[in-house]
Write a protein that holds these residues in place. Structure first.
Motif, mmCIF file in Angstrom:
data_model
loop_
_atom_site.group_PDB
_atom_site.id
_atom_site.type_symbol
_atom_site.label_atom_id
_atom_site.label_comp_id
_atom_site.label_asym_id
_atom_site.label_seq_id
_atom_site.Cartn_x
_atom_site.Cartn_y
_atom_site.Cartn_z
ATOM 1 N N LEU A 52 37.200 30.865 31.052
ATOM 2 C CA LEU A 52 37.340 31.870 32.098
ATOM 3 C C LEU A 52 36.089 32.707 32.331
ATOM 4 C CD1 LEU A 52 40.890 33.231 31.206
ATOM 5 C CD2 LEU A 52 40.301 31.864 33.215
ATOM 6 N N GLY A 53 35.332 32.972 31.277
ATOM 7 C CA GLY A 53 34.290 33.986 31.368
ATOM 8 C C GLY A 53 33.037 33.524 32.105
ATOM 9 N N ASP A 54 32.565 34.364 33.033
ATOM 10 C CA ASP A 54 31.232 34.154 33.599
ATOM 11 C C ASP A 54 30.186 34.518 32.553
ATOM 12 O OD1 ASP A 54 31.990 33.477 36.371
ATOM 13 O OD2 ASP A 54 32.791 35.516 36.389
ATOM 14 N N ARG A 55 30.467 35.606 31.839
ATOM 15 C CA ARG A 55 29.637 35.995 30.697
ATOM 16 C C ARG A 55 30.561 36.461 29.569
ATOM 17 N NH1 ARG A 55 26.108 40.332 31.054
ATOM 18 N NH2 ARG A 55 27.497 41.266 32.586
ATOM 19 N N ILE A 56 30.029 36.429 28.356
ATOM 20 C CA ILE A 56 30.817 36.746 27.169
ATOM 21 C C ILE A 56 30.019 37.702 26.284
ATOM 22 C CG2 ILE A 56 31.862 35.799 25.056
ATOM 23 C CD1 ILE A 56 32.115 33.121 26.524
ATOM 24 N N ASP A 116 38.049 29.279 23.230
ATOM 25 C CA ASP A 116 38.208 28.375 24.376
ATOM 26 C C ASP A 116 38.612 29.136 25.632
ATOM 27 O OD1 ASP A 116 40.745 28.922 23.296
ATOM 28 O OD2 ASP A 116 41.586 27.015 23.984
ATOM 29 N N GLU A 117 39.384 30.204 25.465
ATOM 30 C CA GLU A 117 39.796 31.025 26.607
ATOM 31 C C GLU A 117 38.589 31.729 27.228
ATOM 32 O OE1 GLU A 117 43.746 32.817 26.891
ATOM 33 O OE2 GLU A 117 42.722 34.690 26.396
ATOM 34 N N ALA A 118 37.772 32.336 26.379
ATOM 35 C CA ALA A 118 36.567 33.005 26.866
ATOM 36 C C ALA A 118 35.635 32.006 27.537
ATOM 37 C CB ALA A 118 35.859 33.708 25.706
ATOM 38 N N GLN A 119 35.541 30.811 26.958
ATOM 39 C CA GLN A 119 34.650 29.781 27.487
ATOM 40 C C GLN A 119 35.149 29.272 28.835
ATOM 41 O OE1 GLN A 119 33.871 26.781 24.567
ATOM 42 N NE2 GLN A 119 32.641 25.514 25.923
ATOM 43 N N GLU A 150 29.967 45.887 16.102
ATOM 44 C CA GLU A 150 28.634 45.671 16.628
ATOM 45 C C GLU A 150 28.604 44.440 17.535
ATOM 46 O OE1 GLU A 150 25.832 45.379 13.445
ATOM 47 O OE2 GLU A 150 26.157 47.449 12.757
ATOM 48 N N LEU A 151 27.793 44.507 18.581
ATOM 49 C CA LEU A 151 27.599 43.350 19.450
ATOM 50 C C LEU A 151 26.658 42.371 18.774
ATOM 51 C CD1 LEU A 151 27.127 44.544 23.148
ATOM 52 C CD2 LEU A 151 28.973 43.153 22.213
ATOM 53 N N VAL A 152 27.086 41.119 18.649
ATOM 54 C CA VAL A 152 26.213 40.111 18.047
ATOM 55 C C VAL A 152 25.632 39.158 19.087
ATOM 56 C CG1 VAL A 152 27.291 40.225 15.788
ATOM 57 C CG2 VAL A 152 28.198 38.625 17.477
ATOM 58 N N ALA A 153 26.225 39.127 20.300
ATOM 59 C CA ALA A 153 25.680 38.275 21.360
ATOM 60 C C ALA A 153 26.287 38.684 22.698
ATOM 61 C CB ALA A 153 26.009 36.803 21.097
ATOM 62 N N VAL A 154 25.487 38.613 23.759
ATOM 63 C CA VAL A 154 25.952 38.813 25.119
ATOM 64 C C VAL A 154 25.231 37.808 26.003
ATOM 65 C CG1 VAL A 154 26.227 40.390 27.081
ATOM 66 C CG2 VAL A 154 26.243 41.304 24.765
ATOM 67 N N GLY A 155 25.978 37.094 26.852
ATOM 68 C CA GLY A 155 25.324 36.156 27.752
ATOM 69 C C GLY A 155 26.313 35.199 28.355
ATOM 70 N N PHE A 206 34.435 38.987 32.638
ATOM 71 C CA PHE A 206 33.629 39.302 31.460
ATOM 72 C C PHE A 206 34.518 39.163 30.235
ATOM 73 C CE2 PHE A 206 31.660 42.270 28.410
ATOM 74 C CZ PHE A 206 30.327 41.893 28.485
ATOM 75 N N GLY A 207 34.205 38.195 29.390
ATOM 76 C CA GLY A 207 35.000 37.958 28.192
ATOM 77 C C GLY A 207 34.497 38.802 27.031
ATOM 78 N N PHE A 208 35.419 39.520 26.386
ATOM 79 C CA PHE A 208 35.080 40.398 25.261
ATOM 80 C C PHE A 208 35.774 39.812 24.045
ATOM 81 C CE2 PHE A 208 34.960 44.900 23.479
ATOM 82 C CZ PHE A 208 33.584 44.980 23.484
ATOM 83 N N LEU A 209 34.983 39.156 23.206
ATOM 84 C CA LEU A 209 35.518 38.262 22.188
ATOM 85 C C LEU A 209 35.266 38.839 20.795
ATOM 86 C CD1 LEU A 209 36.686 35.270 22.045
ATOM 87 C CD2 LEU A 209 34.327 34.558 21.666
ATOM 88 N N GLY A 210 36.245 38.671 19.921
ATOM 89 C CA GLY A 210 36.046 39.096 18.540
ATOM 90 C C GLY A 210 37.340 39.029 17.765
ATOM 91 N N PRO A 211 37.258 38.967 16.427
ATOM 92 C CA PRO A 211 38.473 38.917 15.612
ATOM 93 C C PRO A 211 39.202 40.252 15.637
ATOM 94 C CG PRO A 211 36.540 39.171 14.217
ATOM 95 C CD PRO A 211 36.034 38.965 15.611
ATOM 96 N N ASN A 212 40.447 40.254 15.149
ATOM 97 C CA ASN A 212 41.183 41.511 15.037
ATOM 98 C C ASN A 212 40.397 42.488 14.168
ATOM 99 O OD1 ASN A 212 43.306 40.591 16.599
ATOM 100 N ND2 ASN A 212 44.454 39.807 14.846
ATOM 101 N N GLY A 213 40.348 43.748 14.587
ATOM 102 C CA GLY A 213 39.617 44.753 13.823
ATOM 103 C C GLY A 213 38.144 44.851 14.167
ATOM 104 N N ALA A 214 37.693 44.069 15.174
ATOM 105 C CA ALA A 214 36.267 44.084 15.525
ATOM 106 C C ALA A 214 35.865 45.327 16.312
ATOM 107 C CB ALA A 214 35.919 42.839 16.333
ATOM 108 N N GLY A 215 36.857 46.019 16.913
ATOM 109 C CA GLY A 215 36.557 47.188 17.734
ATOM 110 C C GLY A 215 36.808 46.973 19.217
ATOM 111 N N LYS A 216 37.443 45.833 19.572
ATOM 112 C CA LYS A 216 37.681 45.518 20.988
ATOM 113 C C LYS A 216 38.582 46.556 21.652
ATOM 114 C CE LYS A 216 39.495 41.380 20.667
ATOM 115 N NZ LYS A 216 39.711 41.302 19.197
#
Length: 220
Positions: free
Chosen positions: A199-203, A194-197, A210-215, A36-46
């Motif tokens: 490796l990730g089954d879902r992202i 590219d890393e999330a794309q 805030e979550l802007v997309a999951v899938g 499960f890839g958890f993607l976002g810029p620095n400071g996004a809350g990851k």
């Protein structure tokens, strides 16, 4: 072990620091055995979100279950089922790779074999080298070895390839694919699309807490 359908279930979690909302009403789930890839810029809350899931930070609101347990009330048995690969890890530079992995293996009731763990991490040819003599990428592989030596069901990888050159990143991706083949569930935070794309089954994409997309990659 009884397999669960969802390794992680997050329902409407929020984390506030005073008047600042770092994580705002997040809901998602992670299925057992997926990356499960958890993607976002620095400071996004990851990192704040991961710390809540790992049981190191209290949430302000919402409900979380990780391997069926509320991480706000962790047990030792639960901690043994979680592997952590943090962004930075200070290790004794005078110990060898094998000595370091062996030390961490001794903390667990049923660890993986030390040499098997070193091979999985791509350090088979450096097992006798001192930590202080390793490159940055090799030290990151030691971090991964320490995160998996306890034979966890769920592994949190927090930006595992930050600072890697392209060749080292590809090698790390191969290693992470190997963890998937072992049946591990991987929660991967990254700010590389590219890393999330790859490796990730879902992202899940996080922005300003805030979550802007999951899938799946295709869906996103």
């Amino acid at each position: 072990r009884r397999p669960s359908v969802s390794a992680v279930v997050v329902q409407n979690i929020t984390k506030r620091f005073g008047s600042f909302t770092a994580v705002d009403d997040l809901s998602f789930s992670v299925e057992s055995g997926e990356i499960f890839g958890f993607l976002g810029p620095n400071g996004a809350g990851k990192t704040t979100t991961i710390e809540i899931l790992e049981g190191y930070r209290a949430r302000t609101a919402g409900d979380v279950r990780v391997l069926g347990v509320d991480p706000g009330k962790p047990t030792r048995r639960w901690r043994e089922r979680i592997g952590l690969v943090l962004q930075e890890c200070e290790l004794d530079p005078n110990l060898t790779v094998r000595e370091t992995v062996g030390l961490f293996a001794s903390f667990y009731p049923a660890p993986l074999r030390v040499d098997e763990t070193i091979e999985l991490s791509g350090l088979g040819d450096r097992a006798g080298a001192r930590i202080g003599a390793l490159s940055g990428g090799q030290k990151r592989r030691v971090d991964v070895a320490l995160g998996i030596v306890g034979d966890p069901d769920l592994v949190f990888l927090d930006e595992p390839t930050t600072g890697f050159d392209p060749s080292a990143r590809r090698g790390a991706w191969t290693m992470i694919d190997g963890l998937r083949r072992l049946g591990k569930t991987i929660f991967l935070t990254t700010h590389y699309m590219d890393e999330a794309q790859h490796l990730g089954d879902r992202i899940a994409i996080l922005r300003a807490g805030e979550l802007v997309a999951v899938g799946s990659v295709d869906e996103i």
